[in-house]
Design a protein around this motif. Sequence first.
Motif, PDB file in Angstrom:
ATOM      1  N   GLY A  60      -4.192   6.499  -8.198  1.00 55.42           N
ATOM      2  CA  GLY A  60      -5.152   5.422  -7.996  1.00 55.42           C
ATOM      3  C   GLY A  60      -4.735   4.682  -6.744  1.00 55.42           C
ATOM      4  O   GLY A  60      -3.576   4.796  -6.301  1.00 55.42           O
ATOM      5  N   CYS A  61      -5.662   3.945  -6.134  1.00 50.54           N
ATOM      6  CA  CYS A  61      -5.317   3.274  -4.870  1.00 50.54           C
ATOM      7  C   CYS A  61      -6.184   2.048  -4.665  1.00 50.54           C
ATOM      8  O   CYS A  61      -7.412   2.157  -4.551  1.00 50.54           O
ATOM      9  N   SER A  62      -5.510   0.894  -4.585  1.00 53.35           N
ATOM     10  CA  SER A  62      -6.250  -0.363  -4.422  1.00 53.35           C
ATOM     11  C   SER A  62      -6.813  -0.527  -3.020  1.00 53.35           C
ATOM     12  O   SER A  62      -7.537  -1.479  -2.759  1.00 53.35           O
ATOM     13  N   HIS A  63      -6.531   0.379  -2.127  1.00 52.84           N
ATOM     14  CA  HIS A  63      -7.185   0.325  -0.814  1.00 52.84           C
ATOM     15  C   HIS A  63      -8.689   0.577  -0.969  1.00 52.84           C
ATOM     16  O   HIS A  63      -9.476   0.157  -0.127  1.00 52.84           O
ATOM     17  N   ALA A  64      -9.041   1.271  -2.026  1.00 50.65           N
ATOM     18  CA  ALA A  64     -10.445   1.332  -2.466  1.00 50.65           C
ATOM     19  C   ALA A  64     -11.426   1.888  -1.446  1.00 50.65           C
ATOM     20  O   ALA A  64     -12.597   1.480  -1.405  1.00 50.65           O
ATOM     21  N   CYS A  65     -10.988   2.814  -0.629  1.00 51.93           N
ATOM     22  CA  CYS A  65     -11.910   3.389   0.363  1.00 51.93           C
ATOM     23  C   CYS A  65     -13.044   4.111  -0.371  1.00 51.93           C
ATOM     24  O   CYS A  65     -12.795   4.947  -1.253  1.00 51.93           O
ATOM     25  N   VAL A  66     -14.242   3.797   0.023  1.00 53.06           N
ATOM     26  CA  VAL A  66     -15.412   4.346  -0.662  1.00 53.06           C
ATOM     27  C   VAL A  66     -15.415   5.880  -0.584  1.00 53.06           C
ATOM     28  O   VAL A  66     -15.821   6.554  -1.514  1.00 53.06           O
ATOM     29  N   TYR A  67     -14.941   6.403   0.529  1.00 54.20           N
ATOM     30  CA  TYR A  67     -15.017   7.842   0.787  1.00 54.20           C
ATOM     31  C   TYR A  67     -13.794   8.605   0.277  1.00 54.20           C
ATOM     32  O   TYR A  67     -13.653   9.798   0.532  1.00 54.20           O
ATOM     33  N   CYS A  68     -12.890   7.940  -0.424  1.00 52.24           N
ATOM     34  CA  CYS A  68     -11.597   8.557  -0.748  1.00 52.24           C
ATOM     35  C   CYS A  68     -11.774   9.880  -1.500  1.00 52.24           C
ATOM     36  O   CYS A  68     -12.386   9.938  -2.564  1.00 52.24           O
ATOM     37  N   PHE A  69     -11.182  10.912  -0.947  1.00 48.42           N
ATOM     38  CA  PHE A  69     -11.308  12.245  -1.553  1.00 48.42           C
ATOM     39  C   PHE A  69     -10.545  12.359  -2.865  1.00 48.42           C
ATOM     40  O   PHE A  69     -10.773  13.276  -3.651  1.00 48.42           O
ATOM     41  N   ASP A  84     -12.286   2.360 -11.610  1.00 46.33           N
ATOM     42  CA  ASP A  84     -10.939   2.602 -12.161  1.00 46.33           C
ATOM     43  C   ASP A  84      -9.974   3.115 -11.093  1.00 46.33           C
ATOM     44  O   ASP A  84      -8.798   2.752 -11.080  1.00 46.33           O
ATOM     45  N   PHE A  85     -10.468   3.987 -10.241  1.00 46.07           N
ATOM     46  CA  PHE A  85      -9.575   4.510  -9.191  1.00 46.07           C
ATOM     47  C   PHE A  85      -9.011   3.368  -8.345  1.00 46.07           C
ATOM     48  O   PHE A  85      -7.839   3.372  -7.955  1.00 46.07           O
ATOM     49  N   ASP A  86      -9.850   2.369  -8.086  1.00 48.06           N
ATOM     50  CA  ASP A  86      -9.431   1.242  -7.248  1.00 48.06           C
ATOM     51  C   ASP A  86      -8.553   0.245  -7.998  1.00 48.06           C
ATOM     52  O   ASP A  86      -7.806  -0.510  -7.374  1.00 48.06           O
ATOM     53  N   THR A 117      -0.458  12.161   0.714  1.00 46.64           N
ATOM     54  CA  THR A 117      -1.451  13.234   0.731  1.00 46.64           C
ATOM     55  C   THR A 117      -2.478  13.082  -0.381  1.00 46.64           C
ATOM     56  O   THR A 117      -3.515  13.715  -0.345  1.00 46.64           O
ATOM     57  N   ASN A 118      -2.170  12.270  -1.360  1.00 48.41           N
ATOM     58  CA  ASN A 118      -3.146  12.051  -2.422  1.00 48.41           C
ATOM     59  C   ASN A 118      -3.562  10.583  -2.444  1.00 48.41           C
ATOM     60  O   ASN A 118      -4.702  10.254  -2.172  1.00 48.41           O
ATOM     61  N   THR A 119      -2.627   9.706  -2.776  1.00 50.45           N
ATOM     62  CA  THR A 119      -2.946   8.275  -2.657  1.00 50.45           C
ATOM     63  C   THR A 119      -1.922   7.617  -1.752  1.00 50.45           C
ATOM     64  O   THR A 119      -0.890   8.196  -1.430  1.00 50.45           O
ATOM     65  N   ASP A 120      -2.229   6.389  -1.350  1.00 51.86           N
ATOM     66  CA  ASP A 120      -1.458   5.762  -0.275  1.00 51.86           C
ATOM     67  C   ASP A 120      -0.144   5.175  -0.806  1.00 51.86           C
ATOM     68  O   ASP A 120      -0.162   4.291  -1.669  1.00 51.86           O
ATOM     69  N   PRO A 121       0.998   5.639  -0.256  1.00 44.47           N
ATOM     70  CA  PRO A 121       2.278   5.131  -0.760  1.00 44.47           C
ATOM     71  C   PRO A 121       2.565   3.686  -0.353  1.00 44.47           C
ATOM     72  O   PRO A 121       3.460   3.061  -0.915  1.00 44.47           O
ATOM     73  N   THR A 150      -0.412   6.852   6.013  1.00 49.12           N
ATOM     74  CA  THR A 150      -0.765   5.625   5.309  1.00 49.12           C
ATOM     75  C   THR A 150      -1.765   4.777   6.095  1.00 49.12           C
ATOM     76  O   THR A 150      -1.923   4.941   7.301  1.00 49.12           O
ATOM     77  N   LYS A 151      -2.391   3.864   5.358  1.00 52.66           N
ATOM     78  CA  LYS A 151      -3.163   2.792   5.989  1.00 52.66           C
ATOM     79  C   LYS A 151      -2.436   1.454   5.806  1.00 52.66           C
ATOM     80  O   LYS A 151      -2.915   0.427   6.241  1.00 52.66           O
ATOM     81  N   GLY A 152      -1.307   1.474   5.124  1.00 52.01           N
ATOM     82  CA  GLY A 152      -0.676   0.228   4.695  1.00 52.01           C
ATOM     83  C   GLY A 152       0.287  -0.352   5.709  1.00 52.01           C
ATOM     84  O   GLY A 152       1.256   0.295   6.104  1.00 52.01           O
ATOM     85  N   LEU A 356      -6.469  15.312   3.473  1.00 50.23           N
ATOM     86  CA  LEU A 356      -5.644  14.227   3.988  1.00 50.23           C
ATOM     87  C   LEU A 356      -6.594  13.108   4.346  1.00 50.23           C
ATOM     88  O   LEU A 356      -7.662  13.336   4.861  1.00 50.23           O
ATOM     89  N   PHE A 357      -6.170  11.878   4.101  1.00 46.02           N
ATOM     90  CA  PHE A 357      -7.105  10.792   4.409  1.00 46.02           C
ATOM     91  C   PHE A 357      -6.770  10.179   5.740  1.00 46.02           C
ATOM     92  O   PHE A 357      -5.724  10.404   6.291  1.00 46.02           O
TER      93      PHE A 357
HETATM   94  S1  SF4 Z   1      -5.720   7.110  -0.948  1.00 46.81           S
HETATM   95 FE1  SF4 Z   1      -6.203   6.763   1.197  1.00 46.81          FE
HETATM   96  S2  SF4 Z   1      -8.406   7.105   1.385  1.00 46.81           S
HETATM   97 FE2  SF4 Z   1      -7.912   6.886  -0.805  1.00 46.81          FE
HETATM   98  S3  SF4 Z   1      -8.297   4.719  -1.237  1.00 46.81           S
HETATM   99 FE3  SF4 Z   1      -6.128   4.945  -0.740  1.00 46.81          FE
HETATM  100  S4  SF4 Z   1      -5.981   4.572   1.465  1.00 46.81           S
HETATM  101 FE4  SF4 Z   1      -8.119   4.934   0.984  1.00 46.81          FE
END
Ligand code: SF4
Length: 357
Positions: A60-69, A84-86, A117-121, A150-152, A356-357
């Motif tokens: 799961g990832c609170s970055h909550a990108c709408v397009y998250c694969f 839930d993912f967010d 590679t899956n969610t953001d560490p 990462t985006k963090g 990869l995001f």
């Molecule tokens: S895993 Fe990456 S793409 Fe997915 S919500 Fe987190 S930062 Fe965004």
Amino acid sequence: MTEQAPATAPLLPLAGLVKSVQTPEFAGITFHEVLSKSALNKVPPSSTMPFEWTVNPYRGCSHACVYCFARKSHTYLDFDPGVDFDSQVVVKVNVAQVLRKELFKPSWGRHHVALGTNTDPYQRAEGRYGLMPGIISALADSGTPFSILTKGTLLARDIPLLRRAAADVSIGMGISLALLDEDLAQRLEPGTPSPKARLALISKLRDAGLPCGVMAMPILPWLTDSDEALDQLFAALARAGATGVSAGALYLRPGTREWFMQWLAREHPALVGRYRRLYGTGAYAPKEYRQWLAAKVNEARARNGFSAQGFVHDPRQDEARYPSGSMPEASNFRIGHEKAGTPEGIPASAAFSPTLF
Ligand code: SF4
């Protein structure tokens, strides 16, 4: 730390669940703290991924990108791939200790390990749980090369540790940034640090003498794929000191597609029909679009001094950024391309991988 309250209702019997908590600093998010039996994940042989091993401290990832694969992966835990993912974040609280044990087994082959590679560490949870320093230390101490995507901006906290790790093992750093429009980013990636903050992070990494490639994905048809948008993005990345940039079109796998299309209908209803026609029932934009975009990306790269090979470092950038030999000492890092034909420790073939995001 503010007192924790138990989550109102643990959602399901997660394996290894210790407790589920909510705290005022993370309003709307529930952390499910689990004890994990293993840390290293073997990528299935059928995967096109250019690395064989990954570590994911969070699901799961609170970055909550709408397009998250990765949204669909939350359904394997019986969570939904949308809200839930967010907001339902599984935290492997013992991941660093378990990883260390695995990495020090005589049978471990010191293969490249990919993080992010899956969610953001470095999603917000990392500020609370601080799992990455233990992970980085375990990898470096065991002589295991690794990469982080990462985006963090919380990553900046670990720059001193990463510099030390780079003295021992090959490391790769990648920042995910595909648009500069702050308003669009806020709507599209509502839990992420702003584009400006991520540009500043790239500069911090480079100033510390670390490599920093950029994954400019996903590029969104009609929203971020104009020459002007790409040029502005690549110019900003070059100014920030990025050592390479790779870009690719939006990928809409099931689980992501529904969530993204709902967002599009809310935010850009005029584009819904166009996206339906472009993507049809598939996950990929058609080959013609991808080729058209690749040509534009290559032009924007060339205009801004980046190599056409994605994560390939153009030394001219260092010359511009560090005039008269002022490159920081820590730049004696051994980056991946010196060994594997690709810089940043992230193989170039990964650059266009939708996973990869
Ligand atoms: S895993 Fe990456 S793409 Fe997915 S919500 Fe987190 S930062 Fe965004």
